[in-house]
Write an enzyme that holds these catalytic residues in place. Structure first.
Site, PDB file in Angstrom:
ATOM      1  N   ASN A 173      49.401 -11.287  14.238  1.00 12.65           N
ATOM      2  CA  ASN A 173      48.042 -11.515  14.731  1.00 12.65           C
ATOM      3  C   ASN A 173      47.290 -12.167  13.579  1.00 12.65           C
ATOM      4  OD1 ASN A 173      45.451 -11.420  15.682  1.00 12.65           O
ATOM      5  ND2 ASN A 173      45.261  -9.165  15.594  1.00 12.65           N
ATOM      6  N   TRP A 174      47.115 -13.469  13.693  1.00  9.05           N
ATOM      7  CA  TRP A 174      46.527 -14.198  12.561  1.00  9.05           C
ATOM      8  C   TRP A 174      45.038 -13.911  12.411  1.00  9.05           C
ATOM      9  CZ3 TRP A 174      48.905 -19.857  12.590  1.00  9.05           C
ATOM     10  CH2 TRP A 174      50.283 -19.762  12.341  1.00  9.05           C
ATOM     11  N   LYS A 175      44.427 -13.417  13.443  1.00  9.03           N
ATOM     12  CA  LYS A 175      42.979 -13.162  13.460  1.00  9.03           C
ATOM     13  C   LYS A 175      42.246 -14.484  13.177  1.00  9.03           C
ATOM     14  CE  LYS A 175      43.686  -8.349  12.437  1.00  9.03           C
ATOM     15  NZ  LYS A 175      43.215  -7.114  11.854  1.00  9.03           N
ATOM     16  N   HIS A 224      41.976  -5.772  21.497  1.00  8.40           N
ATOM     17  CA  HIS A 224      42.024  -5.453  20.070  1.00  8.40           C
ATOM     18  C   HIS A 224      40.735  -4.733  19.665  1.00  8.40           C
ATOM     19  CE1 HIS A 224      42.290  -5.793  15.759  1.00  8.40           C
ATOM     20  NE2 HIS A 224      43.602  -6.037  15.930  1.00  8.40           N
ATOM     21  N   GLU A 284      38.908  -4.920  17.172  1.00  6.81           N
ATOM     22  CA  GLU A 284      37.833  -5.750  16.616  1.00  6.81           C
ATOM     23  C   GLU A 284      37.029  -6.400  17.742  1.00  6.81           C
ATOM     24  OE1 GLU A 284      40.394  -8.003  14.049  1.00  6.81           O
ATOM     25  OE2 GLU A 284      40.666  -6.226  12.791  1.00  6.81           O
ATOM     26  N   GLU A 310      47.208   0.904  17.770  1.00  7.45           N
ATOM     27  CA  GLU A 310      46.680   0.561  16.451  1.00  7.45           C
ATOM     28  C   GLU A 310      45.533   1.501  16.102  1.00  7.45           C
ATOM     29  OE1 GLU A 310      47.459  -3.923  15.567  1.00  7.45           O
ATOM     30  OE2 GLU A 310      45.659  -3.720  16.777  1.00  7.45           O
ATOM     31  N   GLY A 319      43.893  -3.071   8.517  1.00  7.92           N
ATOM     32  CA  GLY A 319      43.354  -3.806   7.376  1.00  7.92           C
ATOM     33  C   GLY A 319      42.872  -2.916   6.246  1.00  7.92           C
ATOM     34  N   GLY A 325      48.870  -7.780  11.186  1.00  3.37           N
ATOM     35  CA  GLY A 325      47.718  -8.608  10.836  1.00  3.37           C
ATOM     36  C   GLY A 325      47.963  -9.312   9.518  1.00  3.37           C
ATOM     37  N   GLY A 326      47.413  -8.727   8.464  1.00  5.41           N
ATOM     38  CA  GLY A 326      47.470  -9.334   7.125  1.00  5.41           C
ATOM     39  C   GLY A 326      48.855  -9.819   6.742  1.00  5.41           C
TER      40      GLY A 326
HETATM   41  P1  PGA Z   1      46.692  -5.187   9.779  1.00  9.85           P
HETATM   42  O1  PGA Z   1      46.132  -5.545  11.245  1.00  9.85           O
HETATM   43  O2  PGA Z   1      48.194  -5.297   9.889  1.00  9.85           O
HETATM   44  O3  PGA Z   1      46.072  -6.206   8.921  1.00  9.85           O
HETATM   45  O4  PGA Z   1      46.261  -3.786   9.515  1.00  9.85           O
HETATM   46  C1  PGA Z   1      46.805  -5.203  12.405  1.00  9.85           C
HETATM   47  C2  PGA Z   1      46.031  -5.681  13.621  1.00  9.85           C
HETATM   48  O5  PGA Z   1      44.813  -5.609  13.625  1.00  9.85           O
HETATM   49  O6  PGA Z   1      46.643  -6.142  14.576  1.00  9.85           O
END
Ligand code: PGA
Length: 654
Positions: free
Chosen positions: A410-412, A497, A499, A569, A575, A636-637
């Site tokens: 997930n590149w965000k 998600h 966020e 999650e 993050g 994510g990261g």
């Molecule tokens: P993270 O994010 O691996 O950076 O904790 C995961 C996500 O939000 O999908």
């Protein structure tokens, strides 16, 4: 202790109901007379026809008997205990009134078998009421004697036995058990003599007076050393006249053999004359009290044979002996002797025809239930053993292979177009060279999708968006629809998600729409759920994930739900560098799978891919992915560098 108490109460109530129902059913006419007594006290006697009181008598005794059987076998426990309680409450009130007002001296609760005073009856009912309250309060503490599918047999058998075999037969012939003073073998002469001597005697009301002269011939009849036939008809007006020929033949027989024959009735002369005209009766008529006559024999007319003041035989008009049985004098033939069947043989008869079949049925039922239990246990053990073999065999990854393993990036909101394309290319090359052991997906900002789709080998790496609109199309400035996502060549979309839920206020309803639109456009949905730190600290994580699933995806059909990938999650791990421990993650993954199983069944739950997301890295991925309910990760990261991402993908190779 509670169970023990409830079952003692159940047993006492069951036996009381069965006995009280039985003794009433064995003498339906006696019970009917008692009902009529009550109606008379209430001033209703004249308004209720005989067939109503007789039906009430039969039904009341059958109801008691069947309720008793139900309690004994613990059939329909809740309903039966309620009915028993209501019945006993009503009976207690009735007997309270009887005890205080004393309008009837014997309530009749055990027929003629056991005569209690009104106060004794009241105390008996108060005790039974207490027992009934206990049973009603905890009905399920009564273990069943017979399994549910076979309960109908006991109920129907009890009903047929009491209605047909006991009440029906007693009505047609005579009560099988005679609890009245005038039973076969009773010595009326002795009893009557006692009365003459001033002692208590149940035969005090017995007298025979000739109709013509009004002469009392009681003593003469009772002191006769030979045989005397007494035809009994309390009311000739109501007597059944279907067996007159037999009666006349018996009279002729008595006449020929010089045995006295009297018809005892309480009817007036007019009725006697009408009877004589109608039947051609030649026998002498005598007057006796009608209640005494009804007590002597439950048949109108009935026939009694006396010898030396002792009752030798009693016959209902439906079961009179026929001519062939009267060959010879009574002194020499069987009919003139006291019958040999005694109470013990009658009880044995009931044991054989009622108790024994039910005992056999119970044994058969228990064996059947036991064999089913053994079979189910065997199956359970076999399944467990199979599962254990499967789980313990490292070569057998059936469980793991059954559902798809996925590592999704997930590149965000990272990477400009050039950097994004470069990363995607690098990944594409790397994974082409070293094929992954799982499905790999990268979810990128919208603007990258079309370009990356051009070169990405989607057999190895799936492409997805991070969001799509909750509207199909139209004036929604800045939005990107599911159809547009699909048109870029992407196959996946992340929805829900945390966020987006938090910063863009996406509610479960909005997400429900998005899921529907994504599926309508053939996009595979990676649906995110997870709790916040406060929720985890309050121990509400299970509640939260369940509500999120129920709010947006549990509306789907089984077929559509099967296309969803779930990503658990925990918000506090995204993050932050704080990963949930593998145990924590496994625990909640297993819970998620269990609620999917509840909703869609075990098979769907077994096939659903559930990813873990939140600070997942190459270093912790192997431990997480080793858990049986974790089927990969949403990264994510660590998905922004090809090497880091590859490290996680390779966790499936360990
Ligand atoms: P993270 O994010 O691996 O950076 O904790 C995961 C996500 O939000 O999908």
């Amino acid at each position: 202790m509670k169970k023990f108490a409830v079952n003692i109460c159940r047993l006492v109530l069951a036996v009381t109901f069965i006995l009280s129902g039985f003794v009433k059913a064995v003498d339906p006419l006696g019970t009917q007379y008692k009902i009529q007594d009550y109606l008379t006290v209430w001033g209703l006697g004249r308004y209720v026809p005989d067939f109503v009181t007789l039906s009430a008598s039969v039904l009341l005794s059958a109801a008691e008997f069947i309720l008793g059987s139900c309690l004994l076998f613990a059939i329909r426990r809740r309903l039966v205990s309620k009915i028993v309680l209501v019945m006993l409450a009503a009976m207690t009130l009735l007997t309270l009134w009887l005890a205080l007002a004393d309008p009837i001296h014997d309530c009749g609760c055990f027929g003629d078998a056991l005569v209690l005073t009104n106060w004794q009856t009241l105390w008996k009912n108060v005790i039974l009421l207490i027992l009934a309250i206990i049973v009603w309060r905890w009905p399920l503490e009564m273990p069943r004697l017979i399994s549910e599918p076979n309960q109908w047999i006991v109920m129907n058998y009890s009903a047929i036995f009491i209605l047909v075999v006991i009440s029906g037969r007693s009505l047609y012939t005579l009560p099988q058990f005679d609890f009245r003073p005038y039973h076969i073998g009773a010595n009326i002469r002795e009893g009557w003599q006692k009365m003459m001597d001033g002692e208590d005697s149940p035969f005090a009301d017995f007298f025979i007076e000739t109709t013509e002269e009004g002469e009392d011939i009681t003593e003469q009849v009772l002191n006769d050393k030979g045989y005397t036939f007494l035809m009994i008809s309390p009311h000739l007006e109501q007597a059944d006249d279907s067996q007159l020929d037999e009666l006349n033949q018996i009279y002729e027989y008595s006449h020929d053999n010089e045995y006295p024959f009297y018809c005892l009735t309480a009817s007036p002369e007019k009725a006697i004359n009408r009877w004589c005209d109608m039947t051609g009766a030649d026998y002498p008529f005598c007057q006796t009290d009608d209640i005494t006559l009804k007590t002597i024999i439950r048949s109108n007319p009935g026939l009694v044979l006396l010898k030396d003041g002792v009752i030798i035989r009693k016959w209902s008009h439906n079961a009179l002996p026929d001519e062939q049985e009267f060959i010879g004098r009574l002194e020499d033939i069987e009919l003139g002797q006291l019958p040999s069947d005694n109470v013990a043989s009658k009880i044995l008869w009931i044991l054989t025809w009622f108790v024994l079949p039910l005992v056999l049925l119970t044994i058969a039922d228990r064996l059947w239930a036991w064999s089913r239990w053994v079979r189910s246990q065997n199956k359970k053990y076999a399944d467990k053993a199979k599962k254990a073999i499967k789980d313990n065999n490292p070569l057998n990854k059936e469980n793991k292979i059954m559902r798809k393993k996925i590592v999704a990036g997930n590149w965000k909101m990272n990477m400009n177009l050039q950097d994004g394309i470069a990363l995607a290319k690098e990944l594409n090359e790397t994974l082409k060279a070293d094929k992954p052991n799982c499905g790999v997906v990268i979810c990128t900002p919208f603007i990258h999708l079309a370009s990356i789709a051009q070169f990405l080998d989607q057999d190895i790496i799936g492409l997805g968006a991070e969001n799509c609109a909750d509207k199909e199309k139209g004036a929604f400035t800045g939005e990107v629809s599911a159809e547009m996502v699909k048109s870029t060549g992407a196959q996946y979309v992340i929805l829900g998600h945390s966020e987006r839920r938090e910063y863009y206020k996406e509610t479960p309803e909005i997400l429900k729409e998005k899921v529907l639109l994504a599926q309508k456009n053939d996009l595979k949905v990676i649906f995110c759920i997870g709790e916040s730190l406060e929720e985890r600290e309050a121990g509400k994580q299970n509640e939260v994930v369940k509500a999120e699933l129920e709010g947006s995806v549990f509306n789907l059909s089984e077929e559509d739900f099967r296309k969803i990938v779930i990503a658990y999650e925990p918000i506090w791990a995204i993050g932050t560098g704080k990963t949930a421990t593998a145990e924590q993650a496994e625990e909640i993954h297993a819970y998620i799978r269990s609620i999917i199983a509840e909703k869609y069944g075990e098979a769907v739950a077994d096939d659903t891919t559930i990813l873990y997301g939140g600070s997942c890295k190459a270093s912790n991925a192997p431990e997480l992915f080793a858990k049986p309910d974790i089927d990969g990760g949403l990264i994510g990261g660590a998905s922004l560098k090809a090497a880091d991402f590859k490290g996680i993908i390779d966790a499936w190779k360990k």
